[in-house]
Design an enzyme around this catalytic site. Structure first.
Site, short mmCIF file in Angstrom:
data_model
loop_
_atom_site.label_atom_id
_atom_site.label_comp_id
_atom_site.label_asym_id
_atom_site.label_seq_id
_atom_site.Cartn_x
_atom_site.Cartn_y
_atom_site.Cartn_z
N THR A 79 0.83 -1.21 0.00
CA THR A 79 0.00 0.00 0.00
C THR A 79 0.87 1.26 0.00
O THR A 79 0.66 2.17 -0.81
CB THR A 79 -0.93 -0.01 1.23
OG1 THR A 79 -1.55 -1.28 1.32
CG2 THR A 79 -1.98 1.07 1.14
N LYS A 98 8.30 10.69 20.85
CA LYS A 98 8.51 11.58 22.00
C LYS A 98 7.18 11.97 22.64
O LYS A 98 7.14 12.86 23.49
CB LYS A 98 9.26 12.84 21.56
CG LYS A 98 10.63 12.58 21.00
CD LYS A 98 11.24 13.89 20.50
CE LYS A 98 12.45 13.63 19.62
NZ LYS A 98 12.79 14.81 18.83
N1 CP Z 1 -2.60 -5.45 1.20
C1 CP Z 1 -1.90 -4.67 2.02
O1 CP Z 1 -2.44 -3.77 2.70
O2 CP Z 1 -0.56 -4.94 2.05
P1 CP Z 1 0.52 -4.09 2.85
O3 CP Z 1 0.26 -4.31 4.33
O4 CP Z 1 1.86 -4.60 2.41
O5 CP Z 1 0.33 -2.63 2.49
#
Ligand code: CP
Length: 316
Positions: free
Chosen positions: A67, A94
């Site tokens: 994503t 922090k």
């Molecule tokens: N499908 C999906 O959200 O993969 P990632 O967690 O790699 O972004």
């Protein structure tokens, strides 16, 4: 009911969930994405100036491979300036609050936030907080929603199956903890898929899941019978509290997708998975890498779909 994603004209202002989005908006995104796909598939990927002069901030408080990277590629193809906030080395460690972080990024003239967070509702919180000229896209919040994953899944289904109105679709595995499954179910039912099935042990299904408009199966042979599309889910161990399953091996025996189990589906069925995959837990390698699998094309289509979402929002 008031939908926080839509402006007063019913246009998309933020993308937070597929729930409550009308079919016309879902289809608009899929159609726009189709316009970008030629570029995505060719060796020479064209850049378009639709987000020139805009700043897109990727703020991911949870890990991601697909994503985050495809949002970055998509924003760059739209000619935006992209900033990937490194949460590990940011002032979040922090004690800075989420909204203080967002306010500071707004002071750097952010136009769009892509947000992933372990807390359900984090993207909604930011969307309610920011000025009307700033757009928020939910890239996954807790168990709640992952709308661009569902949209790229719808794109993939339409690419291979052409229509939604004649399909049987099965979603298999850990539905209980899956933001992807929730977003897929809302998108599939809105787009007119007549039969959406979920296949899982009782411990991995939300109570009253039938109220989402799905048919429930606990047996793979029955649930996969004559389906056109199989959408696999990962066991979300990081969100499980207590032992919901005897073991990963036991889960694979009953719910792991093997060639034998897939033989119940239609001969031209496609197999999807949002990733990351756990081979030998929810899916056998021979299926993941086999002729029915469209798992890697899903990732590629994600670039075009995310370009479509960002370009649509930038018009507001
Ligand atoms: N499908 C999906 O959200 O993969 P990632 O967690 O790699 O972004």
């Amino acid at each position: 009911m008031n939908n926080p994603q839509l402006n007063k004209n019913g246009e998309l202002q933020h993308l937070l969930s597929t729930e409550g989005l009308p079919a016309r908006i879902l289809l608009d995104i899929l159609d726009r994405a189709a316009g970008f796909v030629g570029g995505v598939d060719s060796n020479e990927i064209k850049k378009v100036p639709l987000l020139q002069g805009k700043s897109v901030f990727n703020i991911f408080f949870e890990n991601s491979t697909r994503t985050r990277t495809t949002f970055e590629i998509a924003a760059k193809r739209l000619s935006a300036d992209v900033v990937n906030l490194n949460i590990g080395s940011s002032s979040t460690s922090k004690g800075e609050t989420l909204l203080d972080t967002v306010d500071n990024l707004c002071a750097m003239h952010a136009d769009m936030f892509i947000v992933r967070h372990s807390q359900s509702g984090a993207a909604h919180l930011i969307a309610r907080h920011v000025a009307p000229n700033i757009h928020v896209i939910n890239a996954g919040d807790g168990r709640h929603a992952h709308p661009t994953q569902a949209l790229l899944d719808m794109y993939t289904i339409r690419h291979y199956k052409r229509e939604f109105h004649n399909l049987r679709v099965a979603i298999v595995g850990d539905v209980l903890h899956s933001r992807v499954a929730r977003s897929q179910i809302h998108a599939l039912t809105t787009l007119g898929v007549p039969e959406v099935r979920v296949i899982a042990p009782k411990t991995l299904l939300p109570t009253d899941v039938e109220k989402l408009g799905v048919h429930v199966y606990h047996d793979m042979a029955q649930g996969l019978k004559d389906v056109d599309v199989v959408m696999m889910l990962r066991l979300q161990n990081e969100r499980m509290q207590g032992a919901l399953l005897p073991s990963a091996q036991e889960f694979f025996k009953y719910y792991g997708l093997t060639q034998d189990k897939l033989a119940q589906a239609r001969p031209d069925a496609i197999v999807m998975h949002p990733g990351p995959m756990n081979r030998g837990v929810e899916i056998d390698s021979s299926v993941a890498d086999g002729s029915h699998s469209v798992i890697l094309p899903q990732v590629t289509f994600g670039i075009a779909v995310r370009m479509a979402v960002m370009s649509l929002l930038a018009e507001r």
